[in-house]
Design a protein around this motif. Structure first.
Motif, PDB file in Angstrom:
ATOM      1  N   ASP A   1       0.832  -1.205   0.000  1.00 48.37           N
ATOM      2  CA  ASP A   1       0.000   0.000   0.000  1.00 48.37           C
ATOM      3  C   ASP A   1       0.871   1.262   0.000  1.00 48.37           C
ATOM      4  O   ASP A   1       0.507   2.277  -0.577  1.00 48.37           O
ATOM      5  CB  ASP A   1      -0.917  -0.022   1.222  1.00 48.37           C
ATOM      6  N   ARG A   2       2.019   1.186   0.631  1.00 49.39           N
ATOM      7  CA  ARG A   2       2.885   2.365   0.733  1.00 49.39           C
ATOM      8  C   ARG A   2       3.895   2.471  -0.404  1.00 49.39           C
ATOM      9  O   ARG A   2       4.691   3.409  -0.435  1.00 49.39           O
ATOM     10  CB  ARG A   2       3.649   2.338   2.048  1.00 49.39           C
TER      11      ARG A   2
ATOM     12  N   ASP B   1      -1.369   6.225 -10.285  1.00 47.07           N
ATOM     13  CA  ASP B   1      -0.933   6.299  -8.886  1.00 47.07           C
ATOM     14  C   ASP B   1      -2.129   6.743  -8.038  1.00 47.07           C
ATOM     15  O   ASP B   1      -2.342   7.921  -7.808  1.00 47.07           O
ATOM     16  CB  ASP B   1       0.215   7.319  -8.805  1.00 47.07           C
ATOM     17  N   LYS B   2      -2.917   5.771  -7.579  1.00 46.42           N
ATOM     18  CA  LYS B   2      -4.192   6.074  -6.912  1.00 46.42           C
ATOM     19  C   LYS B   2      -4.022   6.194  -5.396  1.00 46.42           C
ATOM     20  O   LYS B   2      -3.039   5.726  -4.834  1.00 46.42           O
ATOM     21  CB  LYS B   2      -5.216   4.949  -7.181  1.00 46.42           C
ATOM     22  N   ILE B   3      -5.041   6.755  -4.748  1.00 46.59           N
ATOM     23  CA  ILE B   3      -4.982   6.845  -3.274  1.00 46.59           C
ATOM     24  C   ILE B   3      -5.417   5.533  -2.613  1.00 46.59           C
ATOM     25  O   ILE B   3      -5.027   5.240  -1.490  1.00 46.59           O
ATOM     26  CB  ILE B   3      -5.843   8.013  -2.713  1.00 46.59           C
ATOM     27  N   GLY B   4      -6.259   4.755  -3.285  1.00 49.20           N
ATOM     28  CA  GLY B   4      -6.739   3.505  -2.685  1.00 49.20           C
ATOM     29  C   GLY B   4      -6.550   2.339  -3.650  1.00 49.20           C
ATOM     30  O   GLY B   4      -6.154   2.546  -4.801  1.00 49.20           O
TER      31      GLY B   4
ATOM     32  N   ARG C   1      -4.239   0.346  -3.966  1.00 45.49           N
ATOM     33  CA  ARG C   1      -2.980   0.684  -4.636  1.00 45.49           C
ATOM     34  C   ARG C   1      -2.292  -0.506  -5.288  1.00 45.49           C
ATOM     35  O   ARG C   1      -1.730  -0.396  -6.364  1.00 45.49           O
ATOM     36  CB  ARG C   1      -2.046   1.390  -3.644  1.00 45.49           C
TER      37      ARG C   1
ATOM     38  N   ARG D   1      -1.155   7.051   9.673  1.00 48.63           N
ATOM     39  CA  ARG D   1      -0.866   6.043   8.648  1.00 48.63           C
ATOM     40  C   ARG D   1      -0.532   4.695   9.268  1.00 48.63           C
ATOM     41  O   ARG D   1      -0.658   3.662   8.619  1.00 48.63           O
ATOM     42  CB  ARG D   1       0.275   6.507   7.746  1.00 48.63           C
TER      43      ARG D   1
ATOM     44  N   LYS E   1      -6.701   3.472   5.580  1.00 49.16           N
ATOM     45  CA  LYS E   1      -6.622   2.704   4.327  1.00 49.16           C
ATOM     46  C   LYS E   1      -8.011   2.204   3.920  1.00 49.16           C
ATOM     47  O   LYS E   1      -8.351   2.205   2.744  1.00 49.16           O
ATOM     48  CB  LYS E   1      -5.653   1.528   4.480  1.00 49.16           C
TER      49      LYS E   1
ATOM     50  N   ARG F   1      -9.641   4.997   2.166  1.00 49.96           N
ATOM     51  CA  ARG F   1      -9.072   5.220   0.822  1.00 49.96           C
ATOM     52  C   ARG F   1      -9.532   4.135  -0.148  1.00 49.96           C
ATOM     53  O   ARG F   1      -9.811   4.402  -1.310  1.00 49.96           O
ATOM     54  CB  ARG F   1      -7.536   5.255   0.915  1.00 49.96           C
TER      55      ARG F   1
END
Ligand SMILES: Cc1cc2nc3c(=O)[nH]c(=O)nc-3n(C[C@H](O)[C@H](O)[C@H](O)COP(=O)(O)OP(=O)(O)OC[C@H]3O[C@@H](n4cnc5c(N)ncnc54)[C@H](O)[C@@H]3O)c2cc1C
Length: 405
Positions: free
Chosen positions: A33-34, A214-217, A219, A349, A355, A358
């Motif tokens: 995710d990161r 490059d999405k926020i959720g 991922r 985070r 998450k 998101r």
């Protein structure tokens, strides 16, 4: 008879999925995710391990070596995989939906050429490419509108079609070995009959792949751009052997997105409940938790019923669309409410609650958006009212004419 008990087979798959999620997905989910380099970090090892357990190929028919699991069983499995991470889970379930399309709509040649290859290669992923930079919701409308629909063209040239155009936001575009590409085969007619699907191997000359979004959720579940420059596709790869057919979306897609909504909401509610208990603040937020629980249970009920009808050959498109809309709206609501339960910690985070939010906000935008699904539902309502009244309990779309979509 509608039955909510799980069968022996479903219980077996539930355990396989739960063990896999805990032992293989949980240790890597946060790191994925990161990631700042989503393509380089794509979890190929996870896919290979899941493939060995049959998690990539579980909707393949028995004659192609799969267990041919139905959509009710999909719910059970996604409820386990997605509880740990919906992005990793979706990498697998995207393949269930698309391989099922080839198995049900594809010609004999297409099934024999692509399904064994998909089964035997533990890194064989599938993509369904419809959305374009200039065409999104307009290609999901329940009616033909002027200038609507995909622009990527497919022009017949002897025993080939030649594809030209661009796609974007296509799941698995950066990693899939086979792509189901929707193209315009006839611009002189409406999109419903002028659009067709082609099975295109990734390495076909003229295919190239642009940026990864490059999405926020969601991922770790990759979307990307596709360019088709004079891509020559044999006529044998026209899905189903006929033009005017674009069938990869539909009931399965609605159900799949609805179950992701239910599971992310379940994970968020669980986290919020545990947090409130640990903080000794349970009674202060009890009414919020109860409201979230009530919405979650309503989501499960509509999801289970719509899936049951689809599996039992009484598909009700208006019901599955309602399930997608309802469950995804509820998921966003529950995840945001769960974050509130955490107070300031919800924004950290290091905790998974942010998450869930998101990931949940991506769901209403996937496949046809919720406003477009509501347009489609309205069309069914109009058709039914035209026939006298809304359908009775248990009656399927097929039994009342219906409105397409
Ligand atoms: C995580 C993710 C995965 C995806 N995977 C795929 C994939 O595998 N393959 C693929 O082809 N696409 C995929 N998509 C793209 C998705 O199908 C589109 O985003 C969706 O169809 C909406 O298109 P758009 O983004 O261009 O929005 P637009 O069409 O530009 O719409 C913008 C907003 O306007 C609203 N709107 C537009 N027209 C109307 C109307 N007539 N009436 C009412 N409201 C309207 C929409 O609901 C939306 O809220 C994915 C998207 C996401 C987020």
């Amino acid at each position: 008879m509608l039955d909510f008990e799980l069968s022996e087979e479903q219980l077996t798959w539930q355990k396989i999925a739960r063990d896999f999620a805990e032992s293989e997905i949980r240790p890597i989910a946060e790191r994925l995710d990161r990631s700042e380099n989503l393509l380089a970090d794509f979890p190929w090892e996870l896919i290979k391990k899941g493939s060995k357990l049959g998690l990539r190929t579980l909707s393949l028919p028995k004659k192609y070596g799969g267990p041919d699991l139905d959509m009710l069983t999909w719910l059970v499995i996604i409820d386990e995989l997605g509880y740990v991470d919906i992005a990793c889970s979706k990498i697998f379930s995207q393949c269930w939906k698309l391989s099922r399309t080839i198995a049900t709509v594809g010609t004999q040649y297409q099934q024999e050429r692509f399904l064994p290859a998909f089964r035997d290669d533990d890194t064989f992923l599938l993509a369904g490419a419809q959305t374009e930079p200039e065409s999104g919701s307009d290609s999901h409308l329940p009616y033909d509108a002027p200038d609507a629909g995909v622009r990527l063209s497919a022009v017949r040239d002897g025993d080939h079609y030649v594809l030209n155009g661009r796609k974007h936001f296509v799941s698995h575009a950066p990693v899939a070995k086979l792509l189901n590409i929707t193209a315009r085969t006839d611009k002189t007619v409406g999109t419903s009959v002028g659009t067709s699907s082609f099975l295109v191997p990734r390495d076909t000359p003229g295919m190239s792949f642009g940026r990864v979004h490059d999405k926020i959720g969601f991922r770790a579940y990759l979307q990307g751009e596709i360019n088709c420059d004079n891509v020559r596709v044999p006529v044998e790869n026209l899905l189903g052997g006929r033009t005017g057919q674009t069938s990869y979306r539909g009931v399965a897609s609605n159900i799949e997105l609805a179950v992701y909504a239910v599971v992310v909401a379940r994970a968020a509610l669980d986290a919020a409940t545990k947090h409130a208990k640990q903080q000794g603040a349970y009674s202060e937020v009890a009414s919020m938790l109860a409201g979230m629980y009530k919405d979650l249970q309503a989501s499960r009920a509509i999801l289970w019923r719509s899936t049951w009808m689809a599996v039992n050959r009484k598909p009700d498109r208006s019901l599955t669309m309602s399930a997608k809309v309802f469950c995804t709206e509820v998921a966003v609501k529950i995840c945001v409410a769960a974050l509130e339960v955490f107070g300031e910690d919800g924004l950290m985070r290091e905790l998974p609650i942010q998450k869930y939010v998101r990931d949940a906000v991506a769901l209403p935008h996937m496949d046809a958006t919720n406003p477009i699904n509501k347009l489609k539902i309205t069309k069914f309502l109009q058709a039914w009212i035209g026939e006298g009244r809304l359908p009775e309990w248990g009656q399927s779309t097929a039994q009342v004419g219906g409105a397409g979509g």
